[in-house]
Every structure is written in C-alpha cells, then in structure tokens.
Design a protein around this motif. Structure first.
Motif, PDB file in Angstrom:
ATOM      1  N   ASN A 178       0.977   4.813  -2.969  1.00 41.54           N
ATOM      2  CA  ASN A 178      -0.027   3.777  -2.664  1.00 41.54           C
ATOM      3  C   ASN A 178      -1.385   4.284  -3.125  1.00 41.54           C
ATOM      4  O   ASN A 178      -2.023   5.093  -2.446  1.00 41.54           O
ATOM      5  N   THR A 180      -4.155   2.856  -3.247  1.00 41.56           N
ATOM      6  CA  THR A 180      -5.323   2.400  -2.493  1.00 41.56           C
ATOM      7  C   THR A 180      -5.677   3.430  -1.418  1.00 41.56           C
ATOM      8  O   THR A 180      -6.794   3.487  -0.938  1.00 41.56           O
ATOM      9  N   ALA A 181      -4.707   4.244  -1.052  1.00 41.32           N
ATOM     10  CA  ALA A 181      -4.919   5.234   0.013  1.00 41.32           C
ATOM     11  C   ALA A 181      -5.548   6.499  -0.574  1.00 41.32           C
ATOM     12  O   ALA A 181      -5.379   6.792  -1.752  1.00 41.32           O
ATOM     13  N   LEU A 205       3.381   6.403   3.171  1.00 41.52           N
ATOM     14  CA  LEU A 205       3.906   5.292   3.975  1.00 41.52           C
ATOM     15  C   LEU A 205       4.313   5.747   5.377  1.00 41.52           C
ATOM     16  O   LEU A 205       4.802   4.943   6.174  1.00 41.52           O
TER      17      LEU A 205
END
Ligand SMILES: *[C@@H]1O[C@H](CO)[C@@H](O)[C@H](O)[C@H]1NC(C)=O
Ligand SMILES: *[C@@H]1O[C@H](CO)[C@@H](O)[C@H](O)[C@H]1NC(C)=O
Ligand SMILES: *[C@@H]1O[C@H](CO)[C@@H](O)[C@H](O)[C@H]1NC(C)=O
Length: 315
Positions: A178, A180-181, A205
C-alpha cells in the motif's frame, strides 16, 4: 473452497505472560539483524540489513561468539533465509534504502552450503530476480522450489532452483502493498510449516494469513484465509509456526513477541526490553532443541539505538 473454519477477526488479547528472555549475543551498533535460521547442530545463522552479510552465532560457547560466513560487496542487505536441504540454505540478497525501502531489480537468490563440517561456506548464485521489486521473506516449498515474498509488488514468486525460472505464483488482496502508507511493505514473512501449507504476514495490511498450495508448484488450492488482523498484530514482521499451527510473531514496531492462535487469541509473550525491534524467530535445533530464538534490528522507534541481538525466549 474454504481452507479452515475459523471465526475471522474476533481477535482478543489475554494478559501479559512475561516470558523470560536472555540475550545470547549482541552485535556492535549499528547491526540490523533481519532474519534467523537454525542449523542442524544448533548454531544459528543471522542475516543483516545495512551490510550484505550473514553470520553464524554459536550460542553454546561461553561467551557466545559470531563469525562472518558470507558477504556480498555489490549489495547492502541480506533478508530472507530458509533451509533447502540439511544445512544448505537459500538467502535473498539485494539493496535497500534506509529505513526499509528495497531497490527494485537489485535482488538475487544465493545458496549457502554449510553441510561440510569445518569447511568454509560454499556460496553460489542461483538467479538474479531483476523483475522483482523487493524480496523479503523466503520459504522452501520443497527442496527444489522456493517461494519469495515481494513486499513491494505485493505478491509471491516461485523460483525453480533447477531451471532457475521464476514466475509470480500467488496473488491476492491480502498480499498487497500500500503505497499510500508510510511503510508500504505488503507480504513479508513466509513459512511452509506443513507440506502444502503456506503461512504469511502482511506488514502494511496488519494481518496474518495462510493458504493451501500445491506442494510441487505453489499454485493456490484454497482461499487465502486471514486468521488475525488489526491493531493487535499491527506491523507484523517474521514468525514461526508451532506444531499445533499457532504462530509466534515478531512485531518490529510493536516491539513485542506474541503468540497468535487460529481462534484469534493473542498472547503477548514479551514486550520491549531485550526484544525491542524484534524482526524474526527460529526454533532451536540440535543442542538448541526446545529453545526459541528471536533476532532484533537494534532499532528503537526506528532509530539504531544498539546493535541487533539474538535473544532466547523461555516459554
Ligand atoms: C555447526 O556446523 C557449522 C558448520 O560446519 C560449524 O561452523 C559450527 O561450529 C557447528 N556448531 C556446533 C555447535 O558444533
Ligand atoms: C514462467 O517463467 C518462465 C521463464 O522465467 C516463462 O518462460 C514462462 O512463460 C512463465 N510462465 C508463466 C505462466 O508465467
Ligand atoms: C492504504 O493506506 C492508507 C493510508 O494509511 C489508508 O488510508 C488506506 O485505507 C490503505 N488501504 C488499504 C487497502 O488498506
């Protein structure tokens, strides 16, 4: 097809068990120990991020000692390690940018043969994985097939050790990264504790899962089943699987070692102290039978505060 009938995400915590710990060996600061494996005779192998090195740690010498067994000049990290045949290990070598970003295309798999006593390790390159982005955990599906977690691409690649061909073999939403993290790392730790059963962690996650796979090809034979998810297992790194299928997990940023059952029960075994920055675990073998070891990055809150350690946990 469902794999296991488990109540998903009914995660609950039981009180701190406060297992005893003992630091077996501490490396100089900075030394980020990333992964650990036991040899048949009870010695331990640890991989290092920051310098592409593998050390053997002798826990039964007083005091314990370490010795460099492999280093790779054009890389700066060794991540996953797994045993292929008795005392022949595969390792993932590549480059990373601090704190935890892999350099896409920089990774290769090598074998480290320690099967001849009193002889230097024999090291040979198996394959350059130039299409992979960031290899992290690796696990032998069988002696000639490796599974490689690509934490950046968010999938699992198989590598045939004979033909040296590699293919993406497992893709699922629970393996994804991810971007965006702040720390995008998807699938991270991999273990095949029972033939044809793959366990995995996904760091970004915040989950642990497992899937039944073909023991020869690695093809998925069941759904991907998440058995723990959320804050209580957040930032999971590497782990071991006990005989009964429960997981003992290192949470590098949670600074804890915890046991996670298939029923969602989480026991915090150790919190902080010796195991701050815990990255991976290994069961002892040989003279170390019955022991559990954890290695640490030496990072506390992301800063290298001390050298990585090998710590024994008394369960
Ligand atoms: C285990 O084997 C390795 C490789 O031969 C050797 O370096 C190490 O000292 C051995 N450990 C013990 C406890 O005998
Ligand atoms: C697997 O990889 C090999 C070479 O690495 C390639 O020839 C083959 O087409 C790939 N198979 C699939 C199904 O992607
Ligand atoms: C990815 O990370 C962002 C930022 O932390 C978060 O808002 C988003 O829900 C995450 N996506 C998934 C699929 O977890």
């Amino acid at each position: 097809m469902r794999f296991f009938l488990v109540p998903l995400f009914i995660t609950f915590v039981v009180p701190l068990l406060a297992a005893k710990t003992r630091t077996v060996y501490e490396f100089p600061n900075p030394t980020w120990l990333e992964n650990i494996a036991s040899m048949r005779n009870g010695s331990l192998l640890v991989t290092v991020i920051g310098r592409a090195e593998v050390y053997i740690v002798e826990p039964f010498q007083t005091p314990a000692t370490s010795r460099l067994v492999a280093s790779f000049a054009s890389s700066n990290a060794v991540l996953g390690i797994t045993e292929l045949r008795p005392d022949v290990f595969a390792i993932a070598v590549g480059s990373t940018v601090p704190p935890s970003s892999p350099v896409p295309g920089s990774f290769s798999i090598h074998t480290l043969d320690l099967s001849t006593p009193n002889r230097a390790a024999r090291i040979s390159k198996v394959a350059d994985l130039t299409t992979m982005q960031g290899i992290n955990g690796i696990a032998a599906l069988n002696p000639s097939m490796l599974l490689l977690a690509d934490s950046w691409a968010g999938n699992i690649v198989r590598l045939d050790m004979q033909t040296r061909a590699s293919n993406i073999t497992l893709q699922d939403s629970t393996l994804r990264s991810n971007f965006t993290a702040p720390l995008p790392l998807g699938v991270n730790g991999l273990k095949v504790p029972f033939p044809g059963v793959l366990y995995y962690s996904n760091t970004v996650l915040n989950l642990l899962g497992r899937v039944r796979v073909d023991a020869m090809t690695g093809r998925a034979l069941s759904n991907f089943e998440v058995f723990a998810k959320g804050e209580i297992v957040s930032g999971p790194d590497d782990f071991v699987v006990e005989r009964d299928g429960r997981v003992v997990l290192a949470r590098a940023f949670g600074d804890t070692v915890q046991r996670v059952g298939m029923d969602g029960k989480v026991e915090i075994l150790v919190n902080g102290g010796d195991v701050a920055g815990a990255t991976a675990l290994a069961f002892g073998r040989g003279r170390g039978n019955g022991k559990l070891y954890v290695c640490t990055s030496g990072l506390v809150g992301g800063v290298p505060m001390r050298g990585g350690r090998v710590v024994q946990i008394e369960l």
